[in-house]
Design an enzyme around this catalytic site. Structure first.
Site, PDB file in Angstrom:
ATOM      1  CE1 TYR A 114      35.905  47.493  41.785  1.00  0.00           C
ATOM      2  CE2 TYR A 114      37.451  46.382  40.139  1.00  0.00           C
ATOM      3  CZ  TYR A 114      36.654  46.538  41.311  1.00  0.00           C
ATOM      4  OH  TYR A 114      36.904  45.512  42.272  1.00  0.00           O
ATOM      5  N   PRO A 122      42.772  42.284  45.429  1.00  0.00           N
ATOM      6  CG  PRO A 122      40.757  41.898  46.443  1.00  0.00           C
ATOM      7  CD  PRO A 122      41.688  42.831  46.278  1.00  0.00           C
ATOM      8  CG  HIS A 148      31.134  39.852  40.677  1.00  0.00           C
ATOM      9  ND1 HIS A 148      31.738  41.129  39.852  1.00  0.00           N
ATOM     10  CD2 HIS A 148      31.084  40.076  41.907  1.00  0.00           C
ATOM     11  CE1 HIS A 148      31.774  42.064  40.930  1.00  0.00           C
ATOM     12  NE2 HIS A 148      31.406  41.451  42.232  1.00  0.00           N
TER      13      HIS A 148
END
Length: 283
Positions: free
Chosen positions: A12, A39, A55
């Site tokens: 990621y 963010p 999440h």
């Protein structure tokens, strides 16, 4: 490798860095007024509450709520609960983006966050209180914790005048209320679908009843028509037999008359022949 990254986050991280570097190259070569924003963890209404793809924050809300509804004694959460994370409400994030579009123009990425962090353990306890789940929390430390901390430096953002408006507790309450509203809407939608299904079943049953009645009527009509045709055929056959019998009688009568006439002629012939014989004898 050029850098060392946390194992659960490496792919990621590499993807995000690649995207930022690409955008910087576009800006430098074509003078596009593009910039990257970084963010922090976002949450809020329209979040994903899936049991397999959500999440951490919405996932804990979902687990706590399901456990509460099903009267479970505990929920199981991954890791030790010690890692710290920063959470930002999506409405604050939208405000930050709007501010940056007006005031920021740089080739350097800029962080968007709230500047505060909370341990996953404290987050779970906060959500537990908001959801009003009375059970226990079991931490499964056989699962990975991930990166120990992810607190962003938001000094650039705050220097532009940004200040988040939604604290974590109020944001979670609003998110949970929205989630409950969606569950209620889903329940109402399912209830309506059940009503429509029941109505459709009743209509189908009525249609089958009407079709069965129509089929019975058709069968009765066919039987009546067949019976009538059979009777008419029998009557016609009877008439034909009668006509044939009458004709046969006529033929027999005619033959009898012809036989009588023929016998009469034979007698007359014999009489004439006898007379002739007598005349011959006299002569």
């Amino acid at each position: 490798m050029l850098f060392r990254s946390e194992e659960t986050n490496s792919a990621y991280a590499i993807a995000k860095i690649s995207g930022m570097r690409l955008l910087q190259a576009y800006r430098q070569e074509f003078n596009y007024k593009w910039f990257s924003v970084m963010p922090t963890n976002l949450y809020g209404i329209n979040d994903n509450f899936s049991t397999t793809a959500s999440h951490v924050l919405p996932a804990i809300i979902r687990k706590m709520h399901d456990a509460k509804i099903n009267n479970l004694p505990y929920v199981k959460l991954w890791g030790s609960g010690t890692p710290k994370r920063e959470f930002m409400n999506v409405d604050d994030f939208a405000e930050a983006i709007n501010l940056l579009l007006q005031k920021y123009d740089s080739n350097e990425p800029i962080n968007i966050g709230v500047g505060q962090e909370i341990s996953i353990l404290d987050l779970a306890n906060l959500i537990k209180e908001i959801v009003q789940f009375d059970g226990d929390i079991f931490w499964d430390d056989s699962k990975p914790d991930g990166t120990p901390r992810k607190l962003l430096d938001i000094s650039k953002l705050t220097s532009l005048g940004f200040k988040p408006k939604i604290n974590l507790e109020n944001g979670i309450k609003a998110t949970y209320n929205w989630y409950l509203e969606q569950l209620e809407k889903t329940l109402l939608a399912l209830t309506q679908q059940l009503k429509e299904l029941d109505s459709a079943r009743k209509k189908a049953a009525e249609d089958r009843r009407v079709a069965a009645a129509e089929l019975a009527s058709v069968k009765e009509y066919i039987k009546a028509a067949w019976d009538q045709a059979y009777k008419e055929a029998q009557q016609e056959h009877s008439n034909i037999v009668k006509e044939a019998s009458a004709l046969q009688i006529k033929v027999l009568d005619r033959n009898e008359q012809l036989d009588k006439r023929e016998k009469a002629l034979e007698r007359k012939e014999r009489t004439i022949l006898n007379q002739i014989d007598k005349e011959v004898e006299r002569g």
